[in-house]
Write an enzyme that holds these catalytic residues in place. Structure first.
Site, mmCIF file in Angstrom:
data_model
loop_
_atom_site.group_PDB
_atom_site.id
_atom_site.type_symbol
_atom_site.label_atom_id
_atom_site.label_comp_id
_atom_site.label_asym_id
_atom_site.label_seq_id
_atom_site.Cartn_x
_atom_site.Cartn_y
_atom_site.Cartn_z
ATOM 1 N N HIS A 1 0.843 -1.194 0.000
ATOM 2 C CA HIS A 1 0.000 0.000 0.000
ATOM 3 C C HIS A 1 0.877 1.241 0.000
ATOM 4 C CE1 HIS A 1 -2.476 3.023 2.387
ATOM 5 N NE2 HIS A 1 -3.002 2.982 1.180
ATOM 6 N N ASP B 1 -4.840 3.943 -4.754
ATOM 7 C CA ASP B 1 -4.856 4.387 -3.360
ATOM 8 C C ASP B 1 -5.949 5.435 -3.144
ATOM 9 O OD1 ASP B 1 -4.219 5.074 -0.736
ATOM 10 O OD2 ASP B 1 -2.071 5.129 -1.128
ATOM 11 N N TYR C 1 10.236 12.885 -13.422
ATOM 12 C CA TYR C 1 11.406 11.986 -13.454
ATOM 13 C C TYR C 1 11.848 11.630 -12.039
ATOM 14 C CZ TYR C 1 12.265 13.006 -18.466
ATOM 15 O OH TYR C 1 12.184 13.132 -19.827
#
Length: 143
Positions: free
Chosen positions: A22, A64, A113
């Site tokens: 998670h 999530d 990035y």
């Protein structure tokens, strides 16, 4: 072969998705992304579009619900308000496939990035459309 799993999910990708916990992130990136040098394990799905990979991943991985941005894309350089066609398609896929649809957030290119370098893994797709990159945060499956 297994039933009810998208066939484009390779054994190594399935292992990675299962091993993630998670709050862990996975980056699905296009063919131009510096995936091999970004830091995390790089899994390759050459010849498969980022949209097909996103669809397959969201069939087995929950987003999530405890974070404000469980899906993040890269902003267009020089035009951060632009929404490339592929990002609109990502949003449509999330709306249709995710167990908890969420609005896509964006990050500036270098910030994206940096965020991808901290991901659990990077999946390099064969996507040729520019800005075909998305970071996903894994959620939980409630008992």
């Amino acid at each position: 072969m297994l039933r009810n799993l998208p066939q484009i999910l390779s054994p190594s990708l399935l292992y990675t998705l299962r091993a993630m916990g998670h709050g862990d992130r996975i980056a699905l990136v296009d063919g131009n992304f510096p995936a091999e040098s970004s830091g995390p394990d790089c899994l390759r799905l050459d010849g498969i579009s980022a949209t097909d990979v996103l669809k397959a991943v969201l069939q087995v991985m929950p987003l999530d619900t405890f974070v404000t941005a469980p899906a993040i894309t890269m902003q267009v350089v020089g035009d951060p308000e632009a929404v490339p066609d592929i990002v609109a398609e990502f949003q449509s896929i999330i709306d249709q496939v995710a167990d908890h649809p969420a609005k896509i957030s964006t990050l500036e290119r270098h910030a994206f990035y940096e965020a991808a370098s901290g991901a659990f893994a990077v999946v390099q797709t064969g996507e040729q459309r520019l800005y075909g990159n998305i970071l996903l945060t894994k959620g939980i499956i409630a008992p």
